[in-house]
Design a protein around this motif. Sequence first.
Motif, PDB file in Angstrom:
ATOM      1  N   HIS A 141      54.138   0.556   0.813  1.00  0.00           N
ATOM      2  CA  HIS A 141      53.538   1.892   0.825  1.00  0.00           C
ATOM      3  C   HIS A 141      52.023   1.710   0.728  1.00  0.00           C
ATOM      4  N   MET A 142      51.332   1.961   1.834  1.00  0.00           N
ATOM      5  CA  MET A 142      49.887   1.716   1.902  1.00  0.00           C
ATOM      6  C   MET A 142      49.087   2.956   1.501  1.00  0.00           C
ATOM      7  N   ASN A 143      48.116   2.739   0.629  1.00  0.00           N
ATOM      8  CA  ASN A 143      47.276   3.828   0.137  1.00  0.00           C
ATOM      9  C   ASN A 143      45.797   3.447   0.198  1.00  0.00           C
ATOM     10  N   GLY A 191      48.906  -1.075  -2.533  1.00  0.00           N
ATOM     11  CA  GLY A 191      50.032  -0.310  -3.042  1.00  0.00           C
ATOM     12  C   GLY A 191      49.621   0.558  -4.215  1.00  0.00           C
ATOM     13  N   PRO A 192      50.437   1.565  -4.567  1.00  0.00           N
ATOM     14  CA  PRO A 192      50.080   2.502  -5.633  1.00  0.00           C
ATOM     15  C   PRO A 192      49.885   1.848  -6.998  1.00  0.00           C
ATOM     16  N   GLY A 237      50.317   6.789   1.849  1.00  0.00           N
ATOM     17  CA  GLY A 237      51.315   6.605   2.906  1.00  0.00           C
ATOM     18  C   GLY A 237      50.728   6.582   4.300  1.00  0.00           C
ATOM     19  N   ILE A 238      49.644   5.823   4.481  1.00  0.00           N
ATOM     20  CA  ILE A 238      48.916   5.885   5.754  1.00  0.00           C
ATOM     21  C   ILE A 238      49.349   4.809   6.754  1.00  0.00           C
ATOM     22  N   HIS A 239      50.390   4.040   6.424  1.00  0.00           N
ATOM     23  CA  HIS A 239      50.895   3.049   7.377  1.00  0.00           C
ATOM     24  C   HIS A 239      51.531   3.769   8.558  1.00  0.00           C
ATOM     25  N   LEU A 276      46.230  -3.953   9.859  1.00  0.00           N
ATOM     26  CA  LEU A 276      46.949  -3.770  11.120  1.00  0.00           C
ATOM     27  C   LEU A 276      47.972  -2.639  11.004  1.00  0.00           C
ATOM     28  N   GLN A 277      48.643  -2.593   9.874  1.00  0.00           N
ATOM     29  CA  GLN A 277      49.694  -1.591   9.677  1.00  0.00           C
ATOM     30  C   GLN A 277      49.132  -0.171   9.564  1.00  0.00           C
ATOM     31  N   CYS A 278      47.835  -0.049   9.302  1.00  0.00           N
ATOM     32  CA  CYS A 278      47.217   1.277   9.119  1.00  0.00           C
ATOM     33  C   CYS A 278      46.174   1.585  10.194  1.00  0.00           C
TER      34      CYS A 278
END
Length: 275
Positions: free
Chosen positions: A85-87, A150-151, A165-167, A110-112
């Motif tokens: 979970h990207m933040n 992560g958070p 949640g920007i992924h 890359l994921q975001c």
Amino acid sequence: MDIKVAIQGIQGSFHHQVAHHYFGEAIGLDECGSFRDVVTSLKNNQSDKAIMALENSIAGSILPNYALIDSNDLHIIGEYFLDIHMNLMVFPGQTIEEIQEVHSHPIALLQCANFFSQYPHIKLVESSDTAITAKRIQENQLKGIGALAGPVAAQIYNLKIIADGIHTVKSNKTRFVVLKATNKEIPKELINKASIKFELDDIPGSLATVLNVMNNCKLNLTKIQSLPIIEMPFTYAFFVDVVFEKYKHFEKAKKVMEIMTTHFKVLGEYERSKQ
């Protein structure tokens, strides 16, 4: 404190999250700057066990880590699938328009990528770990710089999440394995997954024959990964994960594959993660 666990990265990283999910809170951490340092920690008895990422559902396999496990004769004793979970987090009191740079691990960036395409004024900068910039922002009270992590990192380093949640792909999982220097860990009746490595003679159909043996012995192939053998150009080692209902099925297949392949090796026998 029960055990000491080596992780790549620092507190707040995804490896740190997995260590606590898998072993509980009462652990010591050996924070390592690289995966090679994680291996050194295990082999030098600086830690009892280690956590290592092996593959991501978006970015794919982390090939150098397969080679590290193999060449250092480490043993996989478990696995854990973590929802990533990207933040975007910053020092409190700032908006996204004020952020000039965002730092994180290259795979995280890359994921975001889609999210940041909306903000061309933000420069994306690669770092060694997702949490290390979060720590640096708090320690130096940096403004104009964001961390992508992560958070848990936001909680540990008291940062404000300004976009969560920007992924790009919301179903984003990473498979981590639990490593030990020796393999005496799990009772046979609990083992229902194994990771193996083998090489094959250059004979037509040799891989298909091995896969047929797995099928006949009631093994379900869940992963196959080839890796070049550096000393022998254009030849490959195969890293394979199989699951099974009964350990005796794997034992039977193992005996046959040891004869049919070259350099056959069991990298780990363990209990399958329920994901």
